[in-house]
Design a protein around this motif. Structure first.
Motif, PDB file in Angstrom:
ATOM      1  N   HIS A  80       0.794  -1.229   0.000  1.00 57.06           N
ATOM      2  CA  HIS A  80       0.000   0.000   0.000  1.00 57.06           C
ATOM      3  C   HIS A  80       0.825   1.276   0.000  1.00 57.06           C
ATOM      4  CE1 HIS A  80      -3.950  -1.802   0.319  1.00 57.06           C
ATOM      5  NE2 HIS A  80      -3.571  -2.538   1.341  1.00 57.06           N
ATOM      6  N   THR A  81       2.156   1.165  -0.046  1.00 52.61           N
ATOM      7  CA  THR A  81       2.973   2.388  -0.032  1.00 52.61           C
ATOM      8  C   THR A  81       4.247   2.189  -0.849  1.00 52.61           C
ATOM      9  OG1 THR A  81       4.171   3.980   1.352  1.00 52.61           O
ATOM     10  CG2 THR A  81       4.116   1.723   2.150  1.00 52.61           C
ATOM     11  N   PRO A  82       4.712   3.253  -1.507  1.00 45.53           N
ATOM     12  CA  PRO A  82       5.993   3.172  -2.204  1.00 45.53           C
ATOM     13  C   PRO A  82       7.179   3.450  -1.275  1.00 45.53           C
ATOM     14  CG  PRO A  82       4.984   5.307  -2.612  1.00 45.53           C
ATOM     15  CD  PRO A  82       4.031   4.546  -1.739  1.00 45.53           C
ATOM     16  N   LEU A  83       6.919   3.766  -0.003  1.00 43.21           N
ATOM     17  CA  LEU A  83       8.012   4.035   0.943  1.00 43.21           C
ATOM     18  C   LEU A  83       8.778   2.755   1.237  1.00 43.21           C
ATOM     19  CD1 LEU A  83       6.087   6.249   3.543  1.00 43.21           C
ATOM     20  CD2 LEU A  83       7.839   7.030   1.926  1.00 43.21           C
ATOM     21  N   PRO A  84      10.072   2.867   1.607  1.00 44.23           N
ATOM     22  CA  PRO A  84      10.794   1.664   2.014  1.00 44.23           C
ATOM     23  C   PRO A  84      10.178   1.069   3.283  1.00 44.23           C
ATOM     24  CG  PRO A  84      12.191   3.628   2.305  1.00 44.23           C
ATOM     25  CD  PRO A  84      10.921   4.076   1.645  1.00 44.23           C
ATOM     26  N   VAL A  85       9.962  -0.243   3.255  1.00 46.48           N
ATOM     27  CA  VAL A  85       9.380  -0.956   4.402  1.00 46.48           C
ATOM     28  C   VAL A  85      10.413  -1.950   4.939  1.00 46.48           C
ATOM     29  CG1 VAL A  85       7.550  -2.517   5.176  1.00 46.48           C
ATOM     30  CG2 VAL A  85       7.032  -0.729   3.496  1.00 46.48           C
ATOM     31  N   LEU A  86      10.702  -1.819   6.222  1.00 43.45           N
ATOM     32  CA  LEU A  86      11.636  -2.734   6.885  1.00 43.45           C
ATOM     33  C   LEU A  86      10.815  -3.668   7.767  1.00 43.45           C
ATOM     34  CD1 LEU A  86      14.326  -0.127   8.058  1.00 43.45           C
ATOM     35  CD2 LEU A  86      13.845  -0.992   5.753  1.00 43.45           C
ATOM     36  N   GLY A  87      11.040  -4.956   7.625  1.00 41.59           N
ATOM     37  CA  GLY A  87      10.265  -5.937   8.377  1.00 41.59           C
ATOM     38  C   GLY A  87      11.078  -6.548   9.508  1.00 41.59           C
ATOM     39  N   ILE A  88      10.476  -6.619  10.675  1.00 42.67           N
ATOM     40  CA  ILE A  88      11.133  -7.264  11.825  1.00 42.67           C
ATOM     41  C   ILE A  88      10.375  -8.548  12.160  1.00 42.67           C
ATOM     42  CG2 ILE A  88      11.805  -7.058  14.244  1.00 42.67           C
ATOM     43  CD1 ILE A  88      11.722  -3.991  13.869  1.00 42.67           C
ATOM     44  N   PRO A  89      11.001  -9.716  11.948  1.00 42.16           N
ATOM     45  CA  PRO A  89      10.358 -10.964  12.334  1.00 42.16           C
ATOM     46  C   PRO A  89      10.454 -11.133  13.857  1.00 42.16           C
ATOM     47  CG  PRO A  89      12.137 -11.292  10.687  1.00 42.16           C
ATOM     48  CD  PRO A  89      12.306  -9.931  11.281  1.00 42.16           C
ATOM     49  N   ILE A  90       9.304 -11.162  14.509  1.00 48.79           N
ATOM     50  CA  ILE A  90       9.274 -11.316  15.972  1.00 48.79           C
ATOM     51  C   ILE A  90       9.582 -12.775  16.333  1.00 48.79           C
ATOM     52  CG2 ILE A  90       7.789 -11.154  18.022  1.00 48.79           C
ATOM     53  CD1 ILE A  90       8.397  -8.395  16.790  1.00 48.79           C
ATOM     54  N   HIS A  91      10.387 -12.956  17.372  1.00 49.83           N
ATOM     55  CA  HIS A  91      10.693 -14.312  17.852  1.00 49.83           C
ATOM     56  C   HIS A  91       9.410 -14.949  18.384  1.00 49.83           C
ATOM     57  CE1 HIS A  91      12.148 -17.426  20.630  1.00 49.83           C
ATOM     58  NE2 HIS A  91      13.123 -17.553  19.743  1.00 49.83           N
ATOM     59  N   THR A  92       9.181 -16.205  18.058  1.00 48.01           N
ATOM     60  CA  THR A  92       7.970 -16.896  18.529  1.00 48.01           C
ATOM     61  C   THR A  92       8.342 -18.134  19.342  1.00 48.01           C
ATOM     62  OG1 THR A  92       7.892 -18.229  16.500  1.00 48.01           O
ATOM     63  CG2 THR A  92       6.598 -16.194  16.506  1.00 48.01           C
ATOM     64  N   SER A  93       7.445 -18.520  20.244  1.00 50.46           N
ATOM     65  CA  SER A  93       7.721 -19.714  21.046  1.00 50.46           C
ATOM     66  C   SER A  93       7.480 -20.982  20.230  1.00 50.46           C
ATOM     67  CB  SER A  93       6.868 -19.723  22.315  1.00 50.46           C
ATOM     68  OG  SER A  93       5.525 -19.519  21.978  1.00 50.46           O
ATOM     69  N   SER A  94       6.576 -20.901  19.235  1.00 48.81           N
ATOM     70  CA  SER A  94       6.250 -22.112  18.469  1.00 48.81           C
ATOM     71  C   SER A  94       7.401 -22.572  17.578  1.00 48.81           C
ATOM     72  CB  SER A  94       5.037 -21.870  17.568  1.00 48.81           C
ATOM     73  OG  SER A  94       4.033 -21.195  18.247  1.00 48.81           O
ATOM     74  N   PHE A  95       8.008 -21.617  16.851  1.00 46.58           N
ATOM     75  CA  PHE A  95       9.021 -21.998  15.859  1.00 46.58           C
ATOM     76  C   PHE A  95      10.284 -21.132  15.940  1.00 46.58           C
ATOM     77  CE2 PHE A  95       4.916 -23.275  14.036  1.00 46.58           C
ATOM     78  CZ  PHE A  95       5.161 -24.616  13.759  1.00 46.58           C
ATOM     79  N   ASN A  96      10.503 -20.520  17.099  1.00 43.51           N
ATOM     80  CA  ASN A  96      11.688 -19.670  17.296  1.00 43.51           C
ATOM     81  C   ASN A  96      11.813 -18.536  16.277  1.00 43.51           C
ATOM     82  OD1 ASN A  96      12.679 -20.986  19.589  1.00 43.51           O
ATOM     83  ND2 ASN A  96      13.590 -22.601  18.324  1.00 43.51           N
ATOM     84  N   GLY A  97      10.707 -18.110  15.718  1.00 38.24           N
ATOM     85  CA  GLY A  97      10.744 -16.981  14.790  1.00 38.24           C
ATOM     86  C   GLY A  97      10.971 -17.377  13.338  1.00 38.24           C
ATOM     87  N   MET A  98      11.194 -18.671  13.099  1.00 34.76           N
ATOM     88  CA  MET A  98      11.366 -19.115  11.706  1.00 34.76           C
ATOM     89  C   MET A  98      10.090 -18.859  10.895  1.00 34.76           C
ATOM     90  SD  MET A  98      13.504 -20.336   9.585  1.00 34.76           S
ATOM     91  CE  MET A  98      14.790 -21.352  10.283  1.00 34.76           C
ATOM     92  N   ASP A  99       8.938 -19.042  11.549  1.00 30.88           N
ATOM     93  CA  ASP A  99       7.647 -18.756  10.901  1.00 30.88           C
ATOM     94  C   ASP A  99       7.549 -17.283  10.506  1.00 30.88           C
ATOM     95  OD1 ASP A  99       7.722 -18.254  13.635  1.00 30.88           O
ATOM     96  OD2 ASP A  99       5.674 -18.901  14.050  1.00 30.88           O
ATOM     97  N   SER A 100       7.930 -16.399  11.436  1.00 30.95           N
ATOM     98  CA  SER A 100       7.878 -14.957  11.168  1.00 30.95           C
ATOM     99  C   SER A 100       8.842 -14.596  10.039  1.00 30.95           C
ATOM    100  CB  SER A 100       8.267 -14.164  12.418  1.00 30.95           C
ATOM    101  OG  SER A 100       7.744 -14.734  13.582  1.00 30.95           O
ATOM    102  N   LEU A 101      10.045 -15.149  10.135  1.00 33.13           N
ATOM    103  CA  LEU A 101      11.077 -14.842   9.138  1.00 33.13           C
ATOM    104  C   LEU A 101      10.617 -15.218   7.734  1.00 33.13           C
ATOM    105  CD1 LEU A 101      14.004 -14.078   8.353  1.00 33.13           C
ATOM    106  CD2 LEU A 101      14.640 -16.432   8.844  1.00 33.13           C
ATOM    107  N   LEU A 102      10.137 -16.447   7.583  1.00 32.02           N
ATOM    108  CA  LEU A 102       9.734 -16.898   6.242  1.00 32.02           C
ATOM    109  C   LEU A 102       8.504 -16.137   5.747  1.00 32.02           C
ATOM    110  CD1 LEU A 102      10.365 -20.746   6.495  1.00 32.02           C
ATOM    111  CD2 LEU A 102      11.819 -18.986   5.482  1.00 32.02           C
ATOM    112  N   SER A 103       7.614 -15.773   6.672  1.00 31.90           N
ATOM    113  CA  SER A 103       6.433 -15.001   6.255  1.00 31.90           C
ATOM    114  C   SER A 103       6.826 -13.633   5.724  1.00 31.90           C
ATOM    115  CB  SER A 103       5.477 -14.798   7.446  1.00 31.90           C
ATOM    116  OG  SER A 103       4.912 -16.011   7.843  1.00 31.90           O
TER     117      SER A 103
END
Ligand code: RP5
Length: 163
Positions: A80-103
């Protein structure tokens, strides 16, 4: 909220705050105003779209979005925006943040999201990456960044192994 925010920070849930606040505090140290909000891509999709669509017009330069699990927030914001977007994958208890990272990392060609490290290191680096982007057009900020780097190098060289 801040009077003249240059960075819009969004997180999927208030449970992301401990990680995201590391980023917010570092941006504030650099004197950068931050608009800091919970806005879930799943629980409040219309609000996310509205915030992303209006960001550039109100003077935001960089958007930082953190989410965990099925972490669609950074990608939806980027759509929804042409601005640069930086994504932070939050650490999770289920998959140690691998789920967030890949998403977050595997965006389709055409809609980029710059994906940081998982968790607190990613939050810190998102702030520094945003500073680096804005320092390209801001000499004062560029000087602050050089000072930050020099202090970091000195601290590293002066540290000793904890024997
Ligand atoms: C994501 O779901 C959020 O970004 C958060 O990391 C995760 C869990 O959210 P809560 O159930 O703690 O609100 O959307």
């Amino acid at each position: 909220m801040n009077d003249n925010p240059k960075v819009l920070m969004l997180m999927g849930s208030k449970s992301d705050h401990d990680t995201m606040n590391i980023c917010r505090e570092l941006l504030l140290e650099f004197g950068i105003g931050v608009d800091y909000r919970v806005a879930s891509a799943h629980r409040a999709p219309d609000a996310v779209a509205e915030l992303a669509k209006g960001a550039k017009e109100r003077g935001i330069k960089v958007v930082i979005a953190g989410a965990g699990g099925a972490a669609h927030l950074p990608g939806v914001v980027a759509a929804h925006t042409p601005l640069p977007v930086l994504g932070i994958p939050i650490h999770t208890s289920s998959f140690n943040g691998m789920d967030s990272l890949l998403s977050i990392v595997q965006m389709p060609g055409g809609i980029p999201v710059s994906t940081m490290a998982v968790g607190k290191a990613g939050a810190k680096n998102a702030a520094l990456f945003a500073v680096e982007i804005m320092a390209l057009a801001d000499e004062e900020l560029d000087a602050k960044l050089a000072d930050y780097r020099a202090a970091q190098t000195e601290a590293s060289l002066n540290s000793t192994p904890p024997l």
